[in-house]
Design a protein around this motif. Structure first.
Motif: not given
Length: 221
Positions: A177-180, A185-187, A216-218
């Motif tokens: 989800g973070l990558a999307a 980099d965070v992911a 964080r993703l939410q």
């Protein structure tokens, strides 16, 4: 002995379902989906013997895990399960979500962009409930026609998870989800941190970090 009227009703019902099955809504390697005889519902019927091998998940297992997601409002509501002798032809009856939801693509690619963020937010929420849902290609996710909210379909490759497996399921959904969302980099750093902790045997700390990452993703809209 069953009454003659009941037998006739069953015969007529099976005839109706057979006719609906000849014009399927969708067909996969393991099952076929077609209109139910009950308006507003569809049937998912197994194309092979259900629970043929020891330890193999069954259509009942699938329905139970889908019910967890349905309670969260992210999967079609289960209306019933019908099983047959030898496990052949077992079927799940569920809500037909097509009036309000649509596919965004017709191929078998993974969701991308905002769709992927939203899908993985739901997968992470499921992981926190102890469910790992796999096989999220575009044919297995529909989206609300007005809001874009995902609806998860096909729980044939879902499983119960706990401990390290639950941490991994939450981490994988969060990383994707973070990558999307453009935070590659965070992911990567997040995932590496969690798996380093798992490798060291600190499952509780790994889960805590996984939950922080998912939080964080939410927050991403």
């Amino acid at each position: 002995m069953r009454k003659a009227g009941e037998l006739i009703a069953d015969y007529l019902r099976e005839g109706k379902l057979a006719a609906n099955r000849s014009e399927p809504i969708g067909t996969g390697g393991y099952g076929v989906v077609y209109a139910s005889d009950v308006p507003g519902n569809v049937m998912k019927q197994s194309l092979q013997a259900d629970g043929l091998f020891p330890g193999q998940s069954t259509l009942t297992d699938e329905a139970n895990l889908q019910a967890v997601a349905a309670e969260m409002g992210i999967a079609p509501r289960i209306a019933g399960i019908e099983t047959f002798r030898g496990g052949i032809g077992n079927r799940i009856e569920m809500q037909d979500v097509r009036p309000n939801f649509e596919l965004h693509r017709t191929n078998r690619q993974f969701p991308s962009g905002r769709d992927a963020v939203r899908v993985n937010q739901q997968l992470g929420a499921l992981a926190l409930r102890g469910v790992d849902l796999d096989d999220r290609h575009t044919g297995n996710v529909m989206y609300h026609k007005m809001t874009g909210r995902p609806m998860q379909l096909d729980f044939g490759k879902s499983r119960r998870v706990e401990g390290e497996d639950q941490v991994a399921a939450l981490t994988n959904a969060t990383e994707a989800g973070l990558a999307a969302a453009g935070l590659g980099d965070v992911a990567e750093i997040f995932s590496a941190t969690v798996y380093d902790l798992l490798a060291g045997g600190d499952v509780a700390e790994a889960m805590d970090v996984a939950k922080q990452g998912f939080s964080r993703l939410q927050k991403i809209k």
